[in-house]
Design a protein around this motif. Structure first.
Motif, PDB file in Angstrom:
ATOM      1  N   ALA A 108      37.726  22.682 -46.255  1.00 38.80           N
ATOM      2  CA  ALA A 108      38.955  22.849 -45.481  1.00 38.80           C
ATOM      3  C   ALA A 108      40.158  22.422 -46.310  1.00 38.80           C
ATOM      4  N   LEU A 109      41.281  23.045 -46.019  1.00 34.78           N
ATOM      5  CA  LEU A 109      42.567  22.662 -46.580  1.00 34.78           C
ATOM      6  C   LEU A 109      43.382  21.995 -45.487  1.00 34.78           C
ATOM      7  N   GLY A 110      44.379  21.225 -45.869  1.00 32.02           N
ATOM      8  CA  GLY A 110      45.234  20.573 -44.885  1.00 32.02           C
ATOM      9  C   GLY A 110      46.670  21.042 -44.991  1.00 32.02           C
ATOM     10  N   ASP A 111      47.365  21.111 -43.848  1.00 35.26           N
ATOM     11  CA  ASP A 111      48.804  21.360 -43.868  1.00 35.26           C
ATOM     12  C   ASP A 111      49.493  20.206 -43.151  1.00 35.26           C
ATOM     13  N   GLU A 112      50.676  20.436 -42.650  1.00 32.37           N
ATOM     14  CA  GLU A 112      51.425  19.340 -42.042  1.00 32.37           C
ATOM     15  C   GLU A 112      50.838  18.872 -40.721  1.00 32.37           C
ATOM     16  N   LYS A 113      50.089  19.742 -40.022  1.00 35.18           N
ATOM     17  CA  LYS A 113      49.609  19.394 -38.683  1.00 35.18           C
ATOM     18  C   LYS A 113      48.100  19.342 -38.562  1.00 35.18           C
ATOM     19  N   ASP A 114      47.394  20.235 -39.238  1.00 35.61           N
ATOM     20  CA  ASP A 114      45.968  20.402 -39.004  1.00 35.61           C
ATOM     21  C   ASP A 114      45.220  20.613 -40.326  1.00 35.61           C
ATOM     22  N   ILE A 115      43.892  20.737 -40.191  1.00 33.55           N
ATOM     23  CA  ILE A 115      43.089  21.242 -41.290  1.00 33.55           C
ATOM     24  C   ILE A 115      42.689  22.679 -40.949  1.00 33.55           C
ATOM     25  N   ILE A 116      42.405  23.468 -41.982  1.00 34.42           N
ATOM     26  CA  ILE A 116      42.049  24.863 -41.800  1.00 34.42           C
ATOM     27  C   ILE A 116      40.781  25.131 -42.596  1.00 34.42           C
ATOM     28  N   TYR A 117      39.748  25.620 -41.926  1.00 32.51           N
ATOM     29  CA  TYR A 117      38.498  25.919 -42.609  1.00 32.51           C
ATOM     30  C   TYR A 117      38.644  27.190 -43.446  1.00 32.51           C
ATOM     31  N   VAL A 118      38.278  27.109 -44.722  1.00 33.52           N
ATOM     32  CA  VAL A 118      38.378  28.267 -45.611  1.00 33.52           C
ATOM     33  C   VAL A 118      37.012  28.680 -46.163  1.00 33.52           C
ATOM     34  N   PHE A 119      35.981  27.865 -45.925  1.00 35.77           N
ATOM     35  CA  PHE A 119      34.637  28.204 -46.384  1.00 35.77           C
ATOM     36  C   PHE A 119      33.622  27.568 -45.451  1.00 35.77           C
ATOM     37  N   ILE A 120      32.657  28.351 -44.998  1.00 38.91           N
ATOM     38  CA  ILE A 120      31.536  27.846 -44.198  1.00 38.91           C
ATOM     39  C   ILE A 120      30.295  28.636 -44.594  1.00 38.91           C
ATOM     40  N   VAL A 132      34.806  28.218 -37.352  1.00 39.72           N
ATOM     41  CA  VAL A 132      34.692  29.420 -38.167  1.00 39.72           C
ATOM     42  C   VAL A 132      35.815  29.430 -39.193  1.00 39.72           C
ATOM     43  N   VAL A 133      35.652  30.244 -40.230  1.00 38.09           N
ATOM     44  CA  VAL A 133      36.682  30.356 -41.258  1.00 38.09           C
ATOM     45  C   VAL A 133      37.999  30.806 -40.632  1.00 38.09           C
ATOM     46  N   GLY A 134      39.066  30.128 -40.994  1.00 37.30           N
ATOM     47  CA  GLY A 134      40.384  30.428 -40.449  1.00 37.30           C
ATOM     48  C   GLY A 134      40.758  29.581 -39.254  1.00 37.30           C
ATOM     49  N   GLN A 135      39.810  28.849 -38.710  1.00 38.11           N
ATOM     50  CA  GLN A 135      40.091  28.031 -37.521  1.00 38.11           C
ATOM     51  C   GLN A 135      40.767  26.725 -37.916  1.00 38.11           C
ATOM     52  N   ARG A 136      41.690  26.313 -37.075  1.00 34.30           N
ATOM     53  CA  ARG A 136      42.376  25.035 -37.250  1.00 34.30           C
ATOM     54  C   ARG A 136      41.691  23.956 -36.416  1.00 34.30           C
ATOM     55  N   ARG A 137      41.696  22.747 -36.955  1.00 32.73           N
ATOM     56  CA  ARG A 137      41.205  21.588 -36.230  1.00 32.73           C
ATOM     57  C   ARG A 137      42.147  20.409 -36.507  1.00 32.73           C
ATOM     58  N   PRO A 138      42.214  19.442 -35.590  1.00 35.79           N
ATOM     59  CA  PRO A 138      43.024  18.243 -35.856  1.00 35.79           C
ATOM     60  C   PRO A 138      42.445  17.456 -37.029  1.00 35.79           C
ATOM     61  N   TYR A 139      43.301  16.684 -37.686  1.00 36.29           N
ATOM     62  CA  TYR A 139      42.826  15.830 -38.776  1.00 36.29           C
ATOM     63  C   TYR A 139      41.775  14.836 -38.301  1.00 36.29           C
ATOM     64  N   THR A 140      41.819  14.487 -37.033  1.00 34.40           N
ATOM     65  CA  THR A 140      40.883  13.495 -36.508  1.00 34.40           C
ATOM     66  C   THR A 140      39.598  14.128 -35.985  1.00 34.40           C
ATOM     67  N   TYR A 141      39.355  15.385 -36.379  1.00 34.84           N
ATOM     68  CA  TYR A 141      38.141  16.084 -35.968  1.00 34.84           C
ATOM     69  C   TYR A 141      37.192  16.152 -37.155  1.00 34.84           C
ATOM     70  N   GLY A 142      36.003  15.589 -37.021  1.00 32.43           N
ATOM     71  CA  GLY A 142      34.985  15.723 -38.059  1.00 32.43           C
ATOM     72  C   GLY A 142      35.300  14.966 -39.332  1.00 32.43           C
ATOM     73  N   VAL A 143      34.482  15.204 -40.355  1.00 32.67           N
ATOM     74  CA  VAL A 143      34.604  14.420 -41.585  1.00 32.67           C
ATOM     75  C   VAL A 143      35.695  14.935 -42.523  1.00 32.67           C
ATOM     76  N   LEU A 144      35.991  16.228 -42.498  1.00 33.25           N
ATOM     77  CA  LEU A 144      36.922  16.772 -43.477  1.00 33.25           C
ATOM     78  C   LEU A 144      38.350  16.294 -43.251  1.00 33.25           C
ATOM     79  N   GLY A 145      38.776  16.251 -41.992  1.00 32.86           N
ATOM     80  CA  GLY A 145      40.126  15.793 -41.690  1.00 32.86           C
ATOM     81  C   GLY A 145      40.341  14.351 -42.103  1.00 32.86           C
TER      82      GLY A 145
END
Length: 268
Positions: A108-120, A132-145
């Motif tokens: 996942a990559l991060g922007d100012e508000k969320d993380i974005i999955y780019v590979f699964i 899924v790829v392209g989905q946004r999640r909060p930084y406090t969701y899961g290990v990647l954020g």
């Protein structure tokens, strides 16, 4: 983000806002639904939707009277994914990591508000990843954020932690002080492992990827059933993830010393 000394074009901003209404969970929207999401006047939204439709960015389904992303928008998304340096440098490493661990591997990559999955990359059988790829999640969701946020500046970290944190399971950590202590450990160890906090019965491991400017370019992770990712298997997964993160970082031009990790040893 760099400082830009130019006034934005309002019509373009509104068009972007309309496009942002379409998410992985809301791939088809009616005119009224877009108006509700954007708070832009109905007549303006209609003109924007028509313009986007004419240019292939959106398609209109006459049967259910809803809009959906068009082929041109999909084409741009595919081009962007394939042109990202991080994606190009990481893809073969992540595919090998998935083969070696036989667990789901994500980036996942991060922007100012969320993380974005780019590979699964999932196993054909077994646990299915909920994003899924392209989905946004909060930084406090899961290990990647968490892994990404640990290496962001203090201002951004404090801003994210002021937002509401959903308690997804009885084991989800929501205490801000505990989170800050967790970030310190991630910065020292170079890995973050959590069990049952996002989904009961699921364990995840995350690691940062750095670029040549020594900035966090992405986070990569392994996600799998807790019954499989434990004891020696978990140590092996952490070890493989650590090596993958270091390898991708080196490809991205990172010249610094990677983490001195006493709990995760490199294979000889």
């Amino acid at each position: 983000m760099r400082e830009i000394n130019a006034n934005p074009i309002r019509a373009v901003e509104r068009s972007i806002t309309v496009l942002e209404a379409f998410t992985m969970n809301k791939g088809k929207l009616s005119l009224d639904e877009v108006v509700s999401f954007t708070n832009i006047p109905r007549s303006t939204v209609y003109r924007i939707l028509c313009t986007l439709e004419i240019n292939g960015m959106l398609e209109f389904d006459e049967e259910d009277q809803r809009y959906r992303p068009g082929l041109k928008l999909v084409e741009i998304g595919v081009f962007l994914s394939s042109s990202l340096d991080i994606y190009q440098e990481a893809e073969d490493v992540l595919l090998k990591l998935q083969t070696d661990t036989e667990q789901t591997v994500v980036m996942a990559l991060g922007d100012e508000k969320d993380i974005i999955y780019v590979f699964i990359k999932e196993n054909n059988e077994g646990l299915k990843f909920s994003s899924v790829v392209g989905q946004r999640r909060p930084y406090t969701y899961g290990v990647l954020g968490y892994t990404l946020l640990a290496f962001e500046d203090k201002e951004k970290m404090e801003r994210i932690l002021r937002e509401e944190i959903s308690k997804r399971t009885p084991y989800t950590v929501t205490d801000r002080n505990e989170m800050k202590h967790r970030f310190e450990n991630i910065r020292i160890r170079g890995l973050f492992t959590e069990t049952d906090e996002t989904t009961v019965g699921v364990t995840g491991v995350g690691a940062p990827v750095f670029d040549r400017k020594k900035k966090p370019a992405a986070a990569i992770g392994i996600v799998g059933p807790s019954i499989q990712l434990k004891d020696a298997n978990l140590i092996k997964a952490e070890n493989l993830l650590f090596q993958a993160a270091e390898g991708i970082s080196n490809r991205m031009g990172y010249k610094g010393n990677f983490f001195v990790n006493k709990s995760v040893k490199k294979d000889n």
